[in-house]
Write a protein that holds these residues in place. Structure first.
Motif, PDB file in Angstrom:
ATOM      1  N   ARG A  51       0.797  -1.224   0.000  1.00  0.00           N
ATOM      2  CA  ARG A  51       0.000   0.000   0.000  1.00  0.00           C
ATOM      3  C   ARG A  51       0.831   1.275   0.000  1.00  0.00           C
ATOM      4  O   ARG A  51       0.432   2.286   0.539  1.00  0.00           O
ATOM      5  CB  ARG A  51      -1.014  -0.028   1.144  1.00  0.00           C
ATOM      6  CG  ARG A  51      -1.997  -1.159   0.935  1.00  0.00           C
ATOM      7  CD  ARG A  51      -3.259  -1.150   1.751  1.00  0.00           C
ATOM      8  NE  ARG A  51      -3.665   0.100   2.259  1.00  0.00           N
ATOM      9  CZ  ARG A  51      -3.948   0.334   3.557  1.00  0.00           C
ATOM     10  NH1 ARG A  51      -3.842  -0.632   4.442  1.00  0.00           N
ATOM     11  NH2 ARG A  51      -4.349   1.517   3.947  1.00  0.00           N
ATOM     12  N   LEU A  52       2.009   1.201  -0.655  1.00  0.00           N
ATOM     13  CA  LEU A  52       2.681   2.433  -1.029  1.00  0.00           C
ATOM     14  C   LEU A  52       1.849   3.154  -2.081  1.00  0.00           C
ATOM     15  O   LEU A  52       1.907   4.374  -2.223  1.00  0.00           O
ATOM     16  CB  LEU A  52       4.083   2.135  -1.570  1.00  0.00           C
ATOM     17  CG  LEU A  52       5.150   1.817  -0.524  1.00  0.00           C
ATOM     18  CD1 LEU A  52       6.435   1.375  -1.196  1.00  0.00           C
ATOM     19  CD2 LEU A  52       5.409   3.002   0.395  1.00  0.00           C
ATOM     20  N   VAL A  73      -5.963  -6.858   4.278  1.00  0.00           N
ATOM     21  CA  VAL A  73      -5.178  -5.700   4.715  1.00  0.00           C
ATOM     22  C   VAL A  73      -5.511  -4.451   3.909  1.00  0.00           C
ATOM     23  O   VAL A  73      -4.806  -3.437   4.012  1.00  0.00           O
ATOM     24  CB  VAL A  73      -3.665  -5.994   4.621  1.00  0.00           C
ATOM     25  CG1 VAL A  73      -3.297  -7.181   5.495  1.00  0.00           C
ATOM     26  CG2 VAL A  73      -3.231  -6.228   3.173  1.00  0.00           C
ATOM     27  N   THR A  74      -6.583  -4.498   3.150  1.00  0.00           N
ATOM     28  CA  THR A  74      -6.923  -3.391   2.263  1.00  0.00           C
ATOM     29  C   THR A  74      -7.097  -2.088   3.030  1.00  0.00           C
ATOM     30  O   THR A  74      -6.733  -1.013   2.536  1.00  0.00           O
ATOM     31  CB  THR A  74      -8.216  -3.708   1.484  1.00  0.00           C
ATOM     32  OG1 THR A  74      -8.133  -5.027   0.937  1.00  0.00           O
ATOM     33  CG2 THR A  74      -8.437  -2.711   0.360  1.00  0.00           C
ATOM     34  N   ALA A 117      -1.460   1.283   7.304  1.00  0.00           N
ATOM     35  CA  ALA A 117      -0.450   1.074   6.260  1.00  0.00           C
ATOM     36  C   ALA A 117       0.961   0.996   6.835  1.00  0.00           C
ATOM     37  O   ALA A 117       1.778   0.179   6.402  1.00  0.00           O
ATOM     38  CB  ALA A 117      -0.538   2.184   5.219  1.00  0.00           C
ATOM     39  N   ASP A 118       1.283   1.839   7.814  1.00  0.00           N
ATOM     40  CA  ASP A 118       2.625   1.812   8.398  1.00  0.00           C
ATOM     41  C   ASP A 118       2.892   0.485   9.096  1.00  0.00           C
ATOM     42  O   ASP A 118       3.980  -0.093   8.970  1.00  0.00           O
ATOM     43  CB  ASP A 118       2.796   2.965   9.392  1.00  0.00           C
ATOM     44  CG  ASP A 118       2.881   4.316   8.687  1.00  0.00           C
ATOM     45  OD1 ASP A 118       3.262   4.340   7.504  1.00  0.00           O
ATOM     46  OD2 ASP A 118       2.559   5.337   9.325  1.00  0.00           O
ATOM     47  N   GLN A 119       1.900   0.005   9.838  1.00  0.00           N
ATOM     48  CA  GLN A 119       2.054  -1.275  10.524  1.00  0.00           C
ATOM     49  C   GLN A 119       2.209  -2.405   9.515  1.00  0.00           C
ATOM     50  O   GLN A 119       3.011  -3.325   9.713  1.00  0.00           O
ATOM     51  CB  GLN A 119       0.828  -1.530  11.422  1.00  0.00           C
ATOM     52  CG  GLN A 119       1.002  -2.658  12.419  1.00  0.00           C
ATOM     53  CD  GLN A 119       2.029  -2.340  13.493  1.00  0.00           C
ATOM     54  OE1 GLN A 119       2.209  -1.185  13.860  1.00  0.00           O
ATOM     55  NE2 GLN A 119       2.724  -3.354  13.971  1.00  0.00           N
ATOM     56  N   LEU A 120       1.450  -2.335   8.425  1.00  0.00           N
ATOM     57  CA  LEU A 120       1.541  -3.348   7.373  1.00  0.00           C
ATOM     58  C   LEU A 120       2.944  -3.403   6.792  1.00  0.00           C
ATOM     59  O   LEU A 120       3.528  -4.482   6.629  1.00  0.00           O
ATOM     60  CB  LEU A 120       0.526  -3.028   6.267  1.00  0.00           C
ATOM     61  CG  LEU A 120       0.604  -3.869   4.988  1.00  0.00           C
ATOM     62  CD1 LEU A 120       0.231  -5.320   5.275  1.00  0.00           C
ATOM     63  CD2 LEU A 120      -0.297  -3.293   3.904  1.00  0.00           C
ATOM     64  N   ARG A 121       3.528  -2.235   6.504  1.00  0.00           N
ATOM     65  CA  ARG A 121       4.839  -2.185   5.849  1.00  0.00           C
ATOM     66  C   ARG A 121       5.949  -2.707   6.741  1.00  0.00           C
ATOM     67  O   ARG A 121       6.946  -3.241   6.246  1.00  0.00           O
ATOM     68  CB  ARG A 121       5.141  -0.746   5.403  1.00  0.00           C
ATOM     69  CG  ARG A 121       4.276  -0.311   4.227  1.00  0.00           C
ATOM     70  CD  ARG A 121       4.503   1.141   3.866  1.00  0.00           C
ATOM     71  NE  ARG A 121       3.349   1.641   3.128  1.00  0.00           N
ATOM     72  CZ  ARG A 121       2.744   2.796   3.381  1.00  0.00           C
ATOM     73  NH1 ARG A 121       3.200   3.586   4.344  1.00  0.00           N
ATOM     74  NH2 ARG A 121       1.706   3.170   2.672  1.00  0.00           N
ATOM     75  N   ARG A 122       5.798  -2.558   8.050  1.00  0.00           N
ATOM     76  CA  ARG A 122       6.820  -3.062   8.960  1.00  0.00           C
ATOM     77  C   ARG A 122       6.884  -4.591   8.947  1.00  0.00           C
ATOM     78  O   ARG A 122       7.890  -5.165   9.349  1.00  0.00           O
ATOM     79  CB  ARG A 122       6.551  -2.554  10.379  1.00  0.00           C
ATOM     80  CG  ARG A 122       6.813  -1.058  10.534  1.00  0.00           C
ATOM     81  CD  ARG A 122       6.403  -0.545  11.904  1.00  0.00           C
ATOM     82  NE  ARG A 122       6.491   0.915  11.958  1.00  0.00           N
ATOM     83  CZ  ARG A 122       6.074   1.656  12.977  1.00  0.00           C
ATOM     84  NH1 ARG A 122       5.529   1.055  14.033  1.00  0.00           N
ATOM     85  NH2 ARG A 122       6.185   2.964  12.944  1.00  0.00           N
ATOM     86  N   GLY A 123       5.838  -5.221   8.474  1.00  0.00           N
ATOM     87  CA  GLY A 123       5.813  -6.680   8.401  1.00  0.00           C
ATOM     88  C   GLY A 123       6.101  -7.225   7.019  1.00  0.00           C
ATOM     89  O   GLY A 123       5.934  -8.420   6.766  1.00  0.00           O
TER      90      GLY A 123
END
Length: 333
Positions: free
Chosen positions: A62-63, A78-79, A83-89
């Motif tokens: 989700r960039l 995860v739609t 987004a920040d939490q998603l990217r850390r994983g």
């Protein structure tokens, strides 16, 4: 009854009719794309410029925010997640690498673990472990700064950083594109060996069809208008292109590329064994490609090859090898 795809328990990433439309553009950058990527699979997105492959990759973490559709990772939608939490994983490797110049290599690698609350000593241990994994001596490189490393070494650090938090998914956007051709092929082979150990789910974007064929378990070929022209194994794409666009995109070297992907063991097992008293044979490893085996036979001016298999040594003459290699895919797979 819903017509949405039902992900299997083996699915890691599912794109469910995902679209991206930018304001002021007549055509969608990505239109109703559905893909299912299995756990531990290495999938390569390839196609001409403007076909939507990079947009697709960036929508996974989700960039780029999708306009429509669902994104499911490891069974979770995860739609609309943070987004920040998603990217850390999710591990992310880019062509420009993006190392922070004022941080040491160890601190660059430990950046995401630090955000996740990992203790300093554990971050250091993790950085050293990963440097060793990507072939850089921790005692030499951990305390250096990015400017003190070559491009290829920086790229390895980029991979190590993406792995630092042990993410189940890695996204790679033209990761080897800025490296010279010789170093690039070496990095590709090293990364394949690394993937055999870590078995991450990897999605990678490239413009290079040879790189896609070399690295991918499956390849998604995007055509004009963000159309998914074919999503298949390298061998199937070379042997059975879905349409004229795929055939043209793969190019005239498809037959040679196919021989580079076929293993000697597969061809030998599908062929009748020739007599063992061929005048001259060379021993070839069962995992060697047919293309390389043919090069070796012709260079040595031999009559054929001998291959040690668990069931015994097989002897195959040059003509038999050529005939078997030309058979349809299903005959040798």
């Amino acid at each position: 009854m819903s017509d949405k795809p039902s992900p299997s328990t083996d699915s890691m990433i599912v794109l469910d009719r995902v679209s991206k439309r930018y304001p002021g553009q007549d055509r969608a950058a990505v239109a109703e794309l559905s893909m299912e990527i299995r756990r531990g699979e290495f999938v390569v997105l390839v196609g001409p410029s403007g076909c939507g492959k990079t947009t697709t990759l960036r929508m996974v973490n989700r960039l780029v925010e999708p306009t429509e559709g669902r994104i499911v990772i490891d069974g979770k939608d995860v739609t609309h997640a943070d987004a920040d939490q998603l990217r850390r994983g999710i591990g992310y490797v880019i062509q420009q690498i993006g190392l922070l110049p004022h941080l040491t290599i160890a601190d660059n690698i430990g950046l995401v673990p630090k955000m996740l609350g990992m203790a300093k000593a554990e971050r250091r241990r993790r950085a050293e472990e990963l440097l060793d994994m990507v072939g850089l001596d921790p005692s030499t490189y951990a305390g250096r700064y990015p400017r003190q490393l070559s491009g290829g070494q920086q790229q390895r650090v980029g991979v190590a950083r993406a792995l630092a938090a042990d993410p189940p998914v890695m996204l790679m956007d033209e990761p080897f594109g800025a490296v010279d051709p010789i170093a690039r092929e070496k990095l590709q082979m090293e990364f394949l060996r690394l993937q055999e150990r870590i078995r991450k789910t990897i999605v990678m974007v490239t413009h290079d069809i040879d790189e896609a064929l070399r690295l991918g378990d499956r390849i998604a070929i995007f055509g004009p208008g963000s159309r998914l022209a074919q999503f298949d194994t390298p061998l199937n794409i070379l042997s059975n292109p879905a349409d004229e666009f795929v055939r043209d995109f793969v190019g005239s070297g498809a037959a040679v590329r196919r021989l580079s992907l076929l293993s000697v063991a597969g061809v030998v097992r599908s062929s009748p064994s020739d007599v063992s008293d061929l005048l001259s044979t060379i021993e070839v490893d069962a995992n060697e490609s047919v293309h390389r085996a043919l090069e070796m036979v012709l260079s040595a001016r031999a009559e054929g090859i001998s291959v040690r298999l668990p069931e015994g040594t097989r002897y195959v003459g040059l003509q038999t090898l050529l005939t078997a290699a030309a058979q349809p895919l299903e005959a040798v797979s």
